[in-house]
Design a protein around this motif. Structure first.
Motif, mmCIF file in Angstrom:
data_model
loop_
_atom_site.group_PDB
_atom_site.id
_atom_site.type_symbol
_atom_site.label_atom_id
_atom_site.label_comp_id
_atom_site.label_asym_id
_atom_site.label_seq_id
_atom_site.Cartn_x
_atom_site.Cartn_y
_atom_site.Cartn_z
ATOM 1 N N LYS A 94 4.489 4.206 -3.340
ATOM 2 C CA LYS A 94 5.085 5.403 -3.970
ATOM 3 C C LYS A 94 5.560 6.375 -2.875
ATOM 4 C CE LYS A 94 3.951 8.784 -7.554
ATOM 5 N NZ LYS A 94 4.520 9.873 -6.774
ATOM 6 N N ARG A 95 4.741 6.460 -1.802
ATOM 7 C CA ARG A 95 5.103 7.384 -0.700
ATOM 8 C C ARG A 95 6.414 6.964 -0.042
ATOM 9 N NH1 ARG A 95 -0.418 7.851 2.756
ATOM 10 N NH2 ARG A 95 -1.736 8.792 1.163
ATOM 11 N N ASP A 109 0.840 -1.207 0.000
ATOM 12 C CA ASP A 109 0.000 0.000 0.000
ATOM 13 C C ASP A 109 0.873 1.255 0.000
ATOM 14 O OD1 ASP A 109 -2.272 -1.566 0.165
ATOM 15 O OD2 ASP A 109 -2.217 -1.608 2.368
ATOM 16 N N HIS A 110 0.453 2.223 -0.784
ATOM 17 C CA HIS A 110 1.122 3.527 -0.854
ATOM 18 C C HIS A 110 2.645 3.393 -0.952
ATOM 19 C CE1 HIS A 110 -2.623 5.486 -0.214
ATOM 20 N NE2 HIS A 110 -2.792 5.003 1.007
ATOM 21 N N ARG A 164 -7.626 -0.295 1.870
ATOM 22 C CA ARG A 164 -6.287 -0.926 1.929
ATOM 23 C C ARG A 164 -6.066 -1.658 3.258
ATOM 24 N NH1 ARG A 164 -5.663 3.767 -0.924
ATOM 25 N NH2 ARG A 164 -4.719 3.545 -2.976
ATOM 26 N N ASP A 193 -4.901 9.564 -3.997
ATOM 27 C CA ASP A 193 -3.808 9.021 -3.179
ATOM 28 C C ASP A 193 -4.205 8.914 -1.716
ATOM 29 O OD1 ASP A 193 -1.402 7.857 -2.806
ATOM 30 O OD2 ASP A 193 -0.292 9.741 -2.609
ATOM 31 N N ARG A 205 -9.987 6.772 -5.466
ATOM 32 C CA ARG A 205 -9.134 6.872 -4.268
ATOM 33 C C ARG A 205 -7.668 6.915 -4.684
ATOM 34 N NH1 ARG A 205 -11.827 4.134 0.834
ATOM 35 N NH2 ARG A 205 -9.911 4.884 1.752
ATOM 36 N N HIS A 206 -7.348 6.127 -5.716
ATOM 37 C CA HIS A 206 -5.952 6.079 -6.169
ATOM 38 C C HIS A 206 -5.528 7.459 -6.667
ATOM 39 C CE1 HIS A 206 -2.327 4.169 -7.739
ATOM 40 N NE2 HIS A 206 -2.464 4.986 -8.768
ATOM 41 N N LYS A 213 -8.244 -2.547 -2.057
ATOM 42 C CA LYS A 213 -7.699 -1.181 -2.164
ATOM 43 C C LYS A 213 -8.839 -0.160 -2.015
ATOM 44 C CE LYS A 213 -3.270 -1.906 -3.367
ATOM 45 N NZ LYS A 213 -2.119 -1.371 -2.719
#
Ligand SMILES: Nc1nc2c(ncn2[C@@H]2O[C@H](COP(=O)(O)OP(=O)(O)OP(=O)(O)O)[C@@H](O)[C@H]2O)c(=O)[nH]1
Length: 410
Positions: free
Chosen positions: A267-268, A264-265, A379, A409, A405-406, A375
């Motif tokens: 990228k962050r 999950d997340h 998530r 983000d 939601r994606h 997701k």
């Protein structure tokens, strides 16, 4: 027939054979990359060849060279070859061993030549030492190993064993009277030894190259089926192995469950800690998942931070329990980076053959749809794939919600 062989021809042939095998090993070592052993074998062969050359020229050279130094070089050469075998197997290499062995042999031969002239003792000392070193190589090679490496090990090992045994038996042949006299140059036993050395030289050098070839082939095969970062199966080999496993389970009438796991997340994490930390977190994720798998389960990397698990023999309920344990295990313990702990959670989609059959692509899309739902629903959760025929509109709505939601983000 052996007595009729000409010593000079034998010597020249043996030298040429040893020279070409040394060249072959040196050329193979040149491109061996990180592969250990080949350099030792090439170097050991050089020393062996020099020693042999000196030794067969006893009539023309002083005995300090043709007896003492020659046997020292041959001992050193075989010792270095023994080190090469250990290096190839990734074992420790006591560098001083061959040097000390060569020094002791030279001292003994010098004593029994220039202090007390005893040909029988010199003969026994050199035969037992060289034979013993061949047997030590054989001992390292004749071990249980996975195929195809075992064939190569046993090929080289058998030759080393045979030649080592023959060398050790040489003084015994004299002792028990099978050989009437000590072998002088041009005697049948001496000619036989040179012929044997020639065969051992060709056989062992080919065996070493075969060992390296099989090792390289094995590494290439591993590379072609594994993901370089996480060492899980790559997408292609996961698909291949999954097809085989699914067919087997279908024949046996046992269930199989496919789970999609997505960080999950992620990228962050990359943005906050950098890509290197992101890579380490992915490896941590795989290690954590691996703690919950059995030996016949499959784990593959499907995409960037997305992994696929195939669990044979597990129905939906038991597979969902495994998925839940994986989820909890990951979100309850952070990965400790150098600066601060990295918290990670995963979403999982579970699809079982009970509802979706044994076709890999069908199972995959069902698990993927379930992952989407996980997701979309916030998530860090496990979702089971809905049975076919479940409300399509519901699924569409979830897909849209997930995309929404994606994009935000969250
Ligand atoms: N460090 C690292 N990052 C990777 C690798 N493969 C993919 N990624 C990153 O994984 C991130 C995936 O981002 P998204 O697809 O937006 O997914 P996400 O941020 O996990 O968000 P959700 O899946 O919606 O929870 C991207 O930033 C990729 O660059 C990799 O091998 N190493």
């Amino acid at each position: 027939m052996l007595a009729a062989l000409d010593l000079t021809t034998l010597t020249v042939t043996l030298t040429l054979v040893t020279l070409s095998m040394t060249l072959l090993l040196a050329l193979a070592a040149w491109h061996a990359g990180t592969e250990q052993g080949l350099r030792h074998w090439a170097l050991g062969n050089c020393a062996l060849m020099l020693g042999l050359l000196l030794n067969v020229n006893q009539q023309h050279l002083h005995h300090s060279l043709s007896v003492v130094l020659a046997n020292g070089l041959m001992t050193l050469g075989l010792g270095v070859i023994w080190l090469g075998v250990r290096a190839f197997k990734g074992r420790s290499q006591p560098q001083w061993g061959p040097i000390c062995a060569a020094a002791v042999i030279m001292l003994l031969l010098w004593f029994f030549r220039f202090q007390v002239d005893r040909l029988d003792i010199r003969y026994a000392v050199s035969s037992v030492t060289l034979g013993g070193l061949c047997l030590m190589c054989a001992r390292e090679l004749l071990i249980r190993a996975a195929q195809p490496l075992r064939t190569a090990y046993w090929f080289s090992g058998s030759i080393a064993l045979l030649y080592g045994f023959c060398l050790v038996a040489r003084p015994l042949a004299v002792l028990f009277g099978w050989q009437s006299d000590l072998p002088v140059l041009d005697s049948p036993l001496q000619n036989l030894t040179l012929l044997g050395a020639m065969l051992a030289q060709i056989g062992m050098a080919s065996g070493f190259i075969l060992m390296t070839h099989y090792r390289t082939a094995e590494a290439l095969h591993r590379l072609s089926e594994r993901d370089a970062l996480t060492n899980t199966l790559n997408r292609r080999s996961l698909q291949e192995q999954a097809h085989v496993l699914l067919n087997l389970m279908a024949q046996r009438g046992q269930p199989v469950t496919l789970i999609m796991v997505d960080a999950d997340h992620f990228k962050r994490i990359n943005d906050e800690f950098g890509h290197q930390t992101g890579d380490a977190v992915l490896c941590h994720l795989v290690a954590r998942i691996g703690q919950h798998l059995r030996s016949d389960d499959l784990l593959g990397r499907f995409g960037g931070e997305e992994f696929t698990l195939i669990l044979p023999g597990l129905d939906t309920e038991r597979a969902a329990q495994v998925a839940e344990r994986i989820r909890q295990g990951l979100c309850s313990n952070p990965w400790e980076s150098e600066s601060k702990p990295v918290w990670l959670s995963v979403s999982l989609g579970v699809a079982c053959s009970e509802h979706h059959g044994y076709d890999f692509n069908t199972l995959l899309s069902a698990a993927d749809a379930a992952l989407y739902r996980a997701k979309a629903l916030g998530r860090n959760r496990v979702e089971l794939a809905p049975a076919p025929g479940a409300d399509l509109e519901d699924q569409m709505a979830l897909r849209l919600l997930s995309q929404f939601r994606h994009n935000l983000d969250v």
